[in-house]
Design an enzyme around this catalytic site. Structure first.
Site, mmCIF file in Angstrom:
data_model
loop_
_atom_site.group_PDB
_atom_site.id
_atom_site.type_symbol
_atom_site.label_atom_id
_atom_site.label_comp_id
_atom_site.label_asym_id
_atom_site.label_seq_id
_atom_site.Cartn_x
_atom_site.Cartn_y
_atom_site.Cartn_z
ATOM 1 N N SER A 25 -50.568 -25.100 84.138
ATOM 2 C CA SER A 25 -50.314 -23.771 84.693
ATOM 3 C C SER A 25 -49.292 -23.814 85.833
ATOM 4 O O SER A 25 -49.312 -24.719 86.675
ATOM 5 C CB SER A 25 -51.620 -23.188 85.218
ATOM 6 O OG SER A 25 -51.371 -21.963 85.868
ATOM 7 N N ASN A 73 -45.061 -28.550 96.299
ATOM 8 C CA ASN A 73 -44.780 -27.126 96.157
ATOM 9 C C ASN A 73 -45.778 -26.305 96.950
ATOM 10 O O ASN A 73 -46.947 -26.673 97.086
ATOM 11 C CB ASN A 73 -44.742 -26.702 94.682
ATOM 12 C CG ASN A 73 -46.084 -26.229 94.177
ATOM 13 O OD1 ASN A 73 -46.475 -25.068 94.395
ATOM 14 N ND2 ASN A 73 -46.836 -27.115 93.530
ATOM 15 N N ILE A 75 -45.619 -22.674 96.349
ATOM 16 C CA ILE A 75 -45.115 -21.415 95.765
ATOM 17 C C ILE A 75 -45.958 -20.245 96.273
ATOM 18 O O ILE A 75 -45.466 -19.133 96.446
ATOM 19 C CB ILE A 75 -45.179 -21.467 94.213
ATOM 20 C CG1 ILE A 75 -44.403 -22.674 93.656
ATOM 21 C CG2 ILE A 75 -44.703 -20.158 93.584
ATOM 22 C CD1 ILE A 75 -42.923 -22.660 93.840
ATOM 23 N N ASN A 103 -54.563 -18.750 82.974
ATOM 24 C CA ASN A 103 -55.036 -19.307 84.243
ATOM 25 C C ASN A 103 -55.142 -18.156 85.239
ATOM 26 O O ASN A 103 -54.282 -17.276 85.283
ATOM 27 C CB ASN A 103 -54.028 -20.354 84.720
ATOM 28 C CG ASN A 103 -54.411 -21.017 86.028
ATOM 29 O OD1 ASN A 103 -54.407 -20.394 87.081
ATOM 30 N ND2 ASN A 103 -54.735 -22.296 85.970
ATOM 31 N N CYS A 134 -58.404 -22.250 95.720
ATOM 32 C CA CYS A 134 -57.887 -21.139 96.514
ATOM 33 C C CYS A 134 -58.829 -20.853 97.661
ATOM 34 O O CYS A 134 -60.044 -20.978 97.520
ATOM 35 C CB CYS A 134 -57.834 -19.873 95.660
ATOM 36 S SG CYS A 134 -56.850 -20.094 94.231
ATOM 37 N N THR A 197 -53.090 -30.057 92.193
ATOM 38 C CA THR A 197 -52.253 -30.888 93.071
ATOM 39 C C THR A 197 -53.041 -31.436 94.270
ATOM 40 O O THR A 197 -54.068 -30.880 94.669
ATOM 41 C CB THR A 197 -51.070 -30.069 93.607
ATOM 42 O OG1 THR A 197 -51.590 -28.874 94.183
ATOM 43 C CG2 THR A 197 -50.104 -29.712 92.506
ATOM 44 N N GLY A 247 -51.832 -34.479 85.414
ATOM 45 C CA GLY A 247 -51.338 -35.141 86.613
ATOM 46 C C GLY A 247 -50.317 -36.211 86.291
ATOM 47 O O GLY A 247 -50.660 -37.316 85.862
ATOM 48 N N GLY A 269 -47.056 -30.945 83.392
ATOM 49 C CA GLY A 269 -46.638 -29.995 84.422
ATOM 50 C C GLY A 269 -45.228 -30.222 84.906
ATOM 51 O O GLY A 269 -44.252 -29.776 84.286
ATOM 52 N N THR A 270 -45.099 -30.954 86.017
ATOM 53 C CA THR A 270 -43.811 -31.170 86.668
ATOM 54 C C THR A 270 -42.727 -31.654 85.696
ATOM 55 O O THR A 270 -41.550 -31.307 85.848
ATOM 56 C CB THR A 270 -44.023 -32.169 87.835
ATOM 57 O OG1 THR A 270 -44.983 -31.581 88.727
ATOM 58 C CG2 THR A 270 -42.751 -32.461 88.585
HETATM 59 C C1 LIG Z 1 -44.536 -25.307 90.839
HETATM 60 C C2 LIG Z 1 -45.999 -25.476 90.481
HETATM 61 C C3 LIG Z 1 -46.799 -24.345 90.334
HETATM 62 C C4 LIG Z 1 -48.165 -24.463 90.018
HETATM 63 N N1 LIG Z 1 -48.926 -23.344 89.841
HETATM 64 C C5 LIG Z 1 -50.233 -23.468 89.465
HETATM 65 C C6 LIG Z 1 -51.026 -22.298 89.196
HETATM 66 O O1 LIG Z 1 -50.552 -21.160 89.248
HETATM 67 N N2 LIG Z 1 -52.343 -22.484 88.867
HETATM 68 C C7 LIG Z 1 -52.905 -23.744 88.749
HETATM 69 O O2 LIG Z 1 -54.093 -23.853 88.423
HETATM 70 N N3 LIG Z 1 -52.167 -24.865 88.961
HETATM 71 C C8 LIG Z 1 -50.851 -24.748 89.325
HETATM 72 N N4 LIG Z 1 -50.086 -25.878 89.524
HETATM 73 C C9 LIG Z 1 -50.694 -27.220 89.335
HETATM 74 C C10 LIG Z 1 -50.360 -27.795 87.950
HETATM 75 O O3 LIG Z 1 -50.864 -26.960 86.927
HETATM 76 C C11 LIG Z 1 -50.893 -29.228 87.786
HETATM 77 O O4 LIG Z 1 -52.297 -29.210 87.937
HETATM 78 C C12 LIG Z 1 -50.300 -30.191 88.783
HETATM 79 O O5 LIG Z 1 -48.931 -29.923 89.004
HETATM 80 C C13 LIG Z 1 -50.433 -31.658 88.332
HETATM 81 O O6 LIG Z 1 -49.757 -31.892 87.112
HETATM 82 P P1 LIG Z 1 -48.257 -32.512 87.021
HETATM 83 O O7 LIG Z 1 -48.236 -33.731 87.898
HETATM 84 O O8 LIG Z 1 -48.052 -32.812 85.570
HETATM 85 O O9 LIG Z 1 -47.327 -31.458 87.531
HETATM 86 C C14 LIG Z 1 -48.723 -25.776 89.842
HETATM 87 C C15 LIG Z 1 -47.907 -26.900 89.983
HETATM 88 C C16 LIG Z 1 -46.559 -26.777 90.296
HETATM 89 C C17 LIG Z 1 -45.719 -28.019 90.423
#
Ligand SMILES: Cc1cc2nc3c(=O)[nH]c(=O)nc-3n(C[C@H](O)[C@H](O)[C@H](O)COP(=O)(O)O)c2cc1C
Length: 307
Positions: A25, A73, A75, A103, A134, A197, A247, A269-270
């Site tokens: 997400s 991030n 955001i 989500n 949150c 994160t 992750g 994600g990233t």
């Molecule tokens: C720019 C950004 C925005 C994100 N927004 C959300 C979100 O709206 N809701 C959520 O549950 N997680 C959010 N996440 C967390 C990711 O879904 C994920 O759990 C986290 O980035 C770890 O995965 P990755 O290392 O593959 O990015 C966000 C992550 C990033 C980098």
């Protein structure tokens, strides 16, 4: 002789996925934004940006900072709000033959309940993913997911309003994630996604200011993968419901680590920011690995960890 293709299909809380790979997400917009780059019908599911009851503009900029092996991030959960999502994003998603997982989050218990209620009867929504990382603005800003009782309360309330599969996304910013995992399972979660994160901070040494306007932010990307694999491993052993691993996944080998420790599916994600087709390489790589290893069904890999 033609090679037999392995079966990659898995099921999460009754949601049938053609393969175990979906976006994380917040890194894949509402799906439509990525349609120019990849065939959305090739991925296991679409997971939307987190929705709230009202639209949110997010935090002031800068709200992204690159770090070694990852990014921070803050955001601030910018999103269009649940009603605009239903009116303007669902019509596109309806036409895509891939399950949509929505989500969402709230800043009070009531907000969580209300968003759940509005999503509950939409046939286009295959399931929801509850972001509990949150702050509860009515309880001094304590993050729901860092207190097992608060986490259980929000899951129980959403469960009451929601007639859909309920995936609860855990925060790693706790001492013992297995306590939260068991609390949300008992409160009615059908599946868990793990992890959100990790809170981090980076500083610009010239200006002496934090690199994010918000001060701190969420660390994601390859830097967090070993932590995520460890946490998924712990959670899988403490609950009976399926777990989705998240992750730092950027390639098939990364995804397979999570599957071996027992994740039923994974989220990317990233890596989508670096290569919007990353998920396709992950899917193809998993398939290639199965063929190489003589595996007919991905489920033979899930939880196959040996000590
Ligand atoms: C720019 C950004 C925005 C994100 N927004 C959300 C979100 O709206 N809701 C959520 O549950 N997680 C959010 N996440 C967390 C990711 O879904 C994920 O759990 C986290 O980035 C770890 O995965 P990755 O290392 O593959 O990015 C966000 C992550 C990033 C980098």
């Amino acid at each position: 002789m033609e090679t037999k293709r392995p079966n990659l299909a898995v099921e999460i809380a009754g949601i049938k996925l053609k393969n175990p790979v979906m976006p994380a997400s917040g890194t894949f917009g509402y799906g439509e934004e990525f349609a120019p780059y990849l065939d959305l019908e090739r991925i296991g599911a679409i997971v939307t940006k987190g929705l709230s009851l009202k639209p949110k503009a997010g935090n002031p900029t800068p709200r992204i900072a690159e770090t070694s092996g990852g990014m921070l991030n803050a955001i601030g959960l910018q999103n269009v709000g649940v009603d605009a999502f239903i009116a303007t994003k669902i019509p596109f998603l309806r036409e895509v033959d891939t399950p949509t997982i929505v989500n969402f989050f709230g800043n009070t218990l009531e907000e969580y309940g209300e968003v759940a209620r509005r999503l509950s009867d939409l046939p286009e929504v295959a399931g929801v993913e509850l972001n509990i990382s949150c702050p509860n603005v009515k309880q001094g800003g304590i993050v729901f997911g860092t207190d097992p009782c608060a986490a259980a309360d929000v899951v129980a309330l959403v469960r009451k309003h929601l007639r859909k599969p309920l995936i609860v996304k855990l925060t790693p910013n706790v001492t013992d994630i297995t306590v939260t995992a068991r609390a949300v399972e008992e409160a009615g979660a059908d599946a868990i996604s793990c992890i959100n994160t990790l809170t981090g901070m980076a500083v610009d040494i010239r200006s002496r200011r934090p690199r994010l306007a918000n001060g701190t932010g969420g660390l994601s990307g390859p830097a967090i993968r070993p932590i995520a694999v460890r946490l998924v491993h712990q959670v899988v052993r403490s609950v009976k419901i399926p777990v989705i691993g998240v992750g730092g996944i950027g390639c098939a080998e990364d995804a397979l680590e999570f599957l071996v420790v027992g994740a039923t599916a994974v989220q990317v994600g990233t890596a989508n920011f670096i290569d919007p087709t990353a998920m396709l390489s992950v899917i193809e790589g998993i398939e290639g690995f199965c063929i190489e290893e003589g595996i007919d069904d991905i489920r033979e890999i899930i939880g196959s960890l040996r000590f």
